[in-house]
Design an enzyme around this catalytic site. Structure first.
Site, PDB file in Angstrom:
ATOM      1  N   HIS A 116       0.848  -1.196   0.000  1.00  0.00           N
ATOM      2  CA  HIS A 116       0.000   0.000   0.000  1.00  0.00           C
ATOM      3  C   HIS A 116       0.880   1.241   0.000  1.00  0.00           C
ATOM      4  O   HIS A 116       1.421   1.620  -1.031  1.00  0.00           O
ATOM      5  CB  HIS A 116      -0.934  -0.050   1.215  1.00  0.00           C
ATOM      6  CG  HIS A 116      -2.040   0.968   1.198  1.00  0.00           C
ATOM      7  ND1 HIS A 116      -2.317   1.770   0.124  1.00  0.00           N
ATOM      8  CD2 HIS A 116      -2.954   1.308   2.153  1.00  0.00           C
ATOM      9  CE1 HIS A 116      -3.345   2.552   0.404  1.00  0.00           C
ATOM     10  NE2 HIS A 116      -3.746   2.306   1.623  1.00  0.00           N
ATOM     11  N   ASP A 119       3.178   6.232  -7.812  1.00  0.00           N
ATOM     12  CA  ASP A 119       4.400   5.908  -7.073  1.00  0.00           C
ATOM     13  C   ASP A 119       5.633   5.906  -7.966  1.00  0.00           C
ATOM     14  O   ASP A 119       6.755   6.079  -7.485  1.00  0.00           O
ATOM     15  CB  ASP A 119       4.268   4.535  -6.399  1.00  0.00           C
ATOM     16  CG  ASP A 119       3.207   4.526  -5.322  1.00  0.00           C
ATOM     17  OD1 ASP A 119       3.180   5.479  -4.523  1.00  0.00           O
ATOM     18  OD2 ASP A 119       2.399   3.589  -5.281  1.00  0.00           O
ATOM     19  N   HIS A 131      -1.583  -0.797 -11.764  1.00  0.00           N
ATOM     20  CA  HIS A 131      -2.364  -0.397 -10.600  1.00  0.00           C
ATOM     21  C   HIS A 131      -3.525  -1.369 -10.420  1.00  0.00           C
ATOM     22  O   HIS A 131      -4.051  -1.917 -11.393  1.00  0.00           O
ATOM     23  CB  HIS A 131      -2.887   1.034 -10.778  1.00  0.00           C
ATOM     24  CG  HIS A 131      -3.458   1.628  -9.528  1.00  0.00           C
ATOM     25  ND1 HIS A 131      -4.772   1.439  -9.153  1.00  0.00           N
ATOM     26  CD2 HIS A 131      -2.885   2.385  -8.552  1.00  0.00           C
ATOM     27  CE1 HIS A 131      -4.978   2.073  -8.015  1.00  0.00           C
ATOM     28  NE2 HIS A 131      -3.862   2.647  -7.628  1.00  0.00           N
TER      29      HIS A 131
END
Length: 465
Positions: A289, A398, A339
């Protein structure tokens, strides 16, 4: 007794029972295994996702919306560019409208909490409230943060949040008015908790000098983070703007992400705000996460070590080795690519990419920026070819956020806490939504699959070999 001595004592005690614990661990592992076929037999959605990876709908929310797929003429679901809405406003429009301002995160927070954009007077008052709440109780830094600092910032952050319960005159009051007050305080305090915890960590575990800067009321959340974190308190306008953008993009991402769903689950039990936030922090700490951007940075460190020339051909070959589990951590994962929800693109990554390019120019790191772009292109092609991903694969937020934090010179142990500094806004909005609309404790069902067995008296039991 000093902290390191306490740890040594615990390790010695563990060593005494190491064989017993190992044997018990094997016993537990054997009893915990569930036949994967049973999930199909009972139609259980593992991870609350169906066979196509879609989340099982278990609630309603007005706070944000994620759109990852479109429909063809026949009404069939097809991959599409991702869209993210905060209270019905497209994140791209929101960022575009905010561009060049100093308090974007504060405006996004107001929108998430109250459902609409603030007027000038409302926004001025809201910023003043946050500025006044941007302080910690007397001696909190000395008594809580500086004593026995953990080697993990997220654990320190959770401990700080639980400790704040003791300083609250109405900690268990779960009326919406009181929860809003607590939420505003935590939103304002989180940057201090994160930065000061890192200073304590750095002092005790890295033998660095200790300095503590108090926040300034006239500065934004992003500006205060850079001001408090750096010894000289200096930062450029672009640095503050890009960090502010990161906070906006990480502030909220639907009710189904692991930490926000945790907020709903824990809030539904009727517990206090501090316990709810601490539980969400525990979820966000997980590398699946909130810890993902650190894995991206570590992966690129590895890539630069093995392909220092940044040659495109060699980069593609090395990415292929990573996908084939022959390089880096041998998991076959190209961190930052793909994702759980989005298909063709992550809108947050698209937005952050352009700002990362500007910052790379200011930091004279254009070659590294270009290298990341090529790695993303190569990874998408290789993964699509070798894994046959049905929905496509593209960089997620990210992929660029860790690079931005590296360019800002932020300590890596703070990457996930800064995620929390941002996401506390979304958690707070969802907590109040759950209090307003929930009513029932969230309690999904589990199908029991253990075979029946009879009780055997102690003296008749035989140990398994």
């Amino acid at each position: 007794m000093q902290l390191h001595e306490i740890r040594e004592t615990i390790l010695k005690k563990y060593a005494e029972y190491a064989q017993d614990i190992a044997a018990l661990s094997k016993m537990a592992a054997k009893s915990d295994v569930i036949n994967p076929r049973l999930y199909e037999k009972y139609d259980v959605k593992r991870g609350l996702r169906d066979v196509n990876g879609n989340g099982v709908v278990c609630g309603l929310t007005e706070i944000s919306e994620i759109i990852a797929f479109g429909r063809d003429k026949e009404g069939n679901k097809i991959p599409a560019d991702g869209q993210l809405y905060y209270r019905g406003i497209d994140i791209r429009e929101l960022v575009k409208g905010m561009q060049g301002r100093r308090f974007d995160f504060e405006e996004a927070t107001f929108l998430l909490l109250f459902g609409h954009l603030p007027t000038v007077s409302q926004f001025d008052r809201f910023r003043q409230i946050l500025a006044d709440f941007r302080m910690l109780p007397s001696s909190f830094v000395r008594d809580i943060i500086m004593k026995a600092p953990s080697k993990d910032m997220m654990n320190m952050l959770a401990r700080c949040v639980l400790s704040l319960y003791s300083y609250d005159p109405r900690p268990d009051d779960v009326s919406k008015k009181n929860v809003l007050r607590q939420s505003l305080q935590l939103i304002a305090q989180f940057p201090l908790l994160a930065v000061y915890s890192q200073k304590a960590y750095s002092y005790y575990h890295s033998d660095a000098s200790l300095f503590i800067h108090k926040p300034r009321k006239e500065l934004s959340t992003a500006e205060n983070i850079l001001y408090m974190l750096r010894e000289d308190c200096k930062y450029t306008e672009l640095e503050a703007e890009v960090l502010d953008l990161c906070l906006v993009l990480h502030a909220e991402h639907g009710g189904g992400n692991n930490s926000t769903f945790t907020t709903h689950v824990v809030t539904s039990s009727g517990t206090d705000t501090y316990s709810s936030v601490a539980a969400s922090l525990g979820s966000l700490k997980g590398p699946k996460h909130g810890g993902a951007n650190i894995k991206v940075c570590e992966m690129f460190d590895n890539i630069k070590e093995h392909v220092p020339s940044f040659e495109k051909g060699k980069l593609k070959d090395y990415v292929a080795k990573i996908v084939d589990r022959e390089a880096y951590d041998h998991t076959g994962l190209v961190y930052g690519m793909g994702h759980a929800v989005y298909s063709l693109s992550d809108p947050r990554a698209d937005i952050l990419k352009s700002f990362a390019e500007k910052l790379a120019a200011e930091k004279h790191m254009e070659k590294e920026y270009e290298m990341r772009g090529y790695v993303a292109q190569a990874a998408a092609e290789i993964i699509a070819e070798k894994r046959r991903i049905y929905k496509g694969v593209a960089p997620n937020v990210d992929f660029y956020s860790g690079f931005v934090y590296d360019m800002l010179g932020l300590p890596r142990e703070l990457y996930t806490p800064f995620f929390a500094v941002s996401r506390i806004a979304g958690w707070s909005a969802h907590r109040m939504e759950e209090i307003t609309n929930g009513g029932k404790i969230i309690r999904p069902g589990y199908q029991a699959v253990a075979p029946r067995q009879k009780y055997v008296p102690l003296e008749q039991r035989v140990e398994e070999e």
